[in-house]
Write an enzyme that holds these catalytic residues in place. Structure first.
Site, PDB file in Angstrom:
ATOM      1  N   LEU A   1       0.780  -1.096   0.126  1.00  0.00           N
ATOM      2  CA  LEU A   1      -0.176   0.150  -0.035  1.00  0.00           C
ATOM      3  C   LEU A   1       0.828   1.159  -0.091  1.00  0.00           C
ATOM      4  CD1 LEU A   1      -2.785  -0.799   2.774  1.00  0.00           C
ATOM      5  CD2 LEU A   1      -2.917  -0.871   0.087  1.00  0.00           C
TER       6      LEU A   1
ATOM      7  N   LYS B   1      14.728  -6.365   4.399  1.00  0.00           N
ATOM      8  CA  LYS B   1      15.334  -5.258   5.307  1.00  0.00           C
ATOM      9  C   LYS B   1      16.580  -5.541   5.999  1.00  0.00           C
ATOM     10  CE  LYS B   1      10.451  -4.022   6.665  1.00  0.00           C
ATOM     11  NZ  LYS B   1       9.599  -3.654   7.881  1.00  0.00           N
TER      12      LYS B   1
ATOM     13  N   THR C   1       7.972 -20.257  18.871  1.00  0.00           N
ATOM     14  CA  THR C   1       9.467 -20.814  18.813  1.00  0.00           C
ATOM     15  C   THR C   1      10.076 -19.935  20.148  1.00  0.00           C
ATOM     16  OG1 THR C   1       9.320 -21.156  16.627  1.00  0.00           O
ATOM     17  CG2 THR C   1      11.292 -21.361  17.443  1.00  0.00           C
TER      18      THR C   1
END
Ligand code: ATR
Length: 275
Positions: A17, A68, A155
């Site tokens: 978006l 990233k 986890t």
């Protein structure tokens, strides 16, 4: 220097978006720059593609998962928060160097009302569900706001690593402790992807004995009200989805590149909700 070309890069990036958000501001402000684009970038050839985008005149790139960390690694200079999170979602491509920043934590903080920060986070027990990339920013932000953060993840090792990486003096919560801690928390945020797919339910918490003043946040914004938020609403709790955070992290990137402060207007929120 004017940054003329900006885009979001991802793998894949088709549903992002970010173009709608940035182009809304570019148009609203009448900026004489190119429309913000979305570009798929393969992690295996990340650096070459960044260099090629730079040659094409791109000066600002937003980076989505799973890129990233690579974006952080290839940056010549990085901000303090980016270093702490080991991740960059905002790259500024200068003539001789790449600057990496991360606006996710600031986006989360700016998405919260002052009242929520004061009454539900600062010096209060807060609970984060999940230990992925977005949990990192949220845990960092809650800690910055003075919240006592505990973390639950399917986890447990990942939760442990996250807390260690951020040097946060806390411990992961086990399943047996989870409901008790949730019942004494003032702020609970889901950062897991559970509930994003149609028909998928987030049953991590029972919601049976959550305090009435507890604020429930889900980073998921599509659906607008996740199964997690539905349960909270049914209990009469205050809730928020992740759309405001998405807009606010974009606003921080916009400010880095264009030095203009923009906001999450009702018009922009309605536009995004209609997409
Ligand atoms: P993001 O960058 O959006 O945070 P991510 O890094 O892939 O995405 O993290 C997804 C999070 O959702 C993780 O905490 C993951 O738990 P694991 O670390 O145990 O994998 C959590 N998650 C995803 N599916 C889940 C499920 N079915 N039940 C519980 N947790 C789930």
């Amino acid at each position: 220097m004017v940054i003329d070309k900006t885009a979001v890069i991802g793998f894949p990036v088709d549903h992002s978006l970010s173009p709608a958000i940035h182009n809304y501001w570019i148009k609203k402000l009448g900026l004489d720059i190119k429309p913000y684009e979305k570009i798929n970038v393969n992690p295996n050839t990340f650096e070459e593609q960044i260099n090629s985008l730079k040659q094409d005149g791109f000066g600002g790139l937003n980076v989505t998962v799973p890129l990233k960390e690579i974006a952080f690694n290839i940056s010549d200079e990085t901000s303090g928060v980016s270093k702490k999170l080991r991740s960059a979602n905002t790259l500024t491509l200068g003539s001789d160097k790449i600057n990496g920043d991360n606006t996710d934590a600031a986006g989360f903080i700016n998405s919260l009302d002052k009242k929520t920060i004061e009454e539900n986070i600062a010096n209060k027990k807060t609970l984060v569900l999940g230990a992925g990339g977005s949990a990192r920013s949220v845990v960092y932000a809650l800690n910055q706001l003075g919240g006592h953060v505990r973390l639950f993840n399917r986890t447990t090792e990942k939760a442990e690593i996250l807390l260690n990486d951020l040097s946060i003096n806390s411990s992961p919560i086990g399943t047996e402790e989870l409901d008790d801690y949730a019942n004494s928390s003032s702020f609970i945020v889901n950062t897991t992807s559970l509930g994003q797919k149609a028909g998928e339910h987030n049953n991590i918490l029972s919601f049976e004995n959550i305090k009435t003043e507890t604020f429930i946040y889900d980073l998921i914004y599509n659906p607008k009200r996740s199964s997690f938020l539905e349960k909270a609403v049914a209990k009469g709790l205050k809730v928020q989805n992740g759309l405001r955070m998405l807009i606010e992290q974009a606003a921080c990137s916009f400010q880095i590149w264009h030095e203009i402060k923009v906001d999450a207007s009702d018009e922009l929120i309605s536009l995004l909700e209609s997409m």
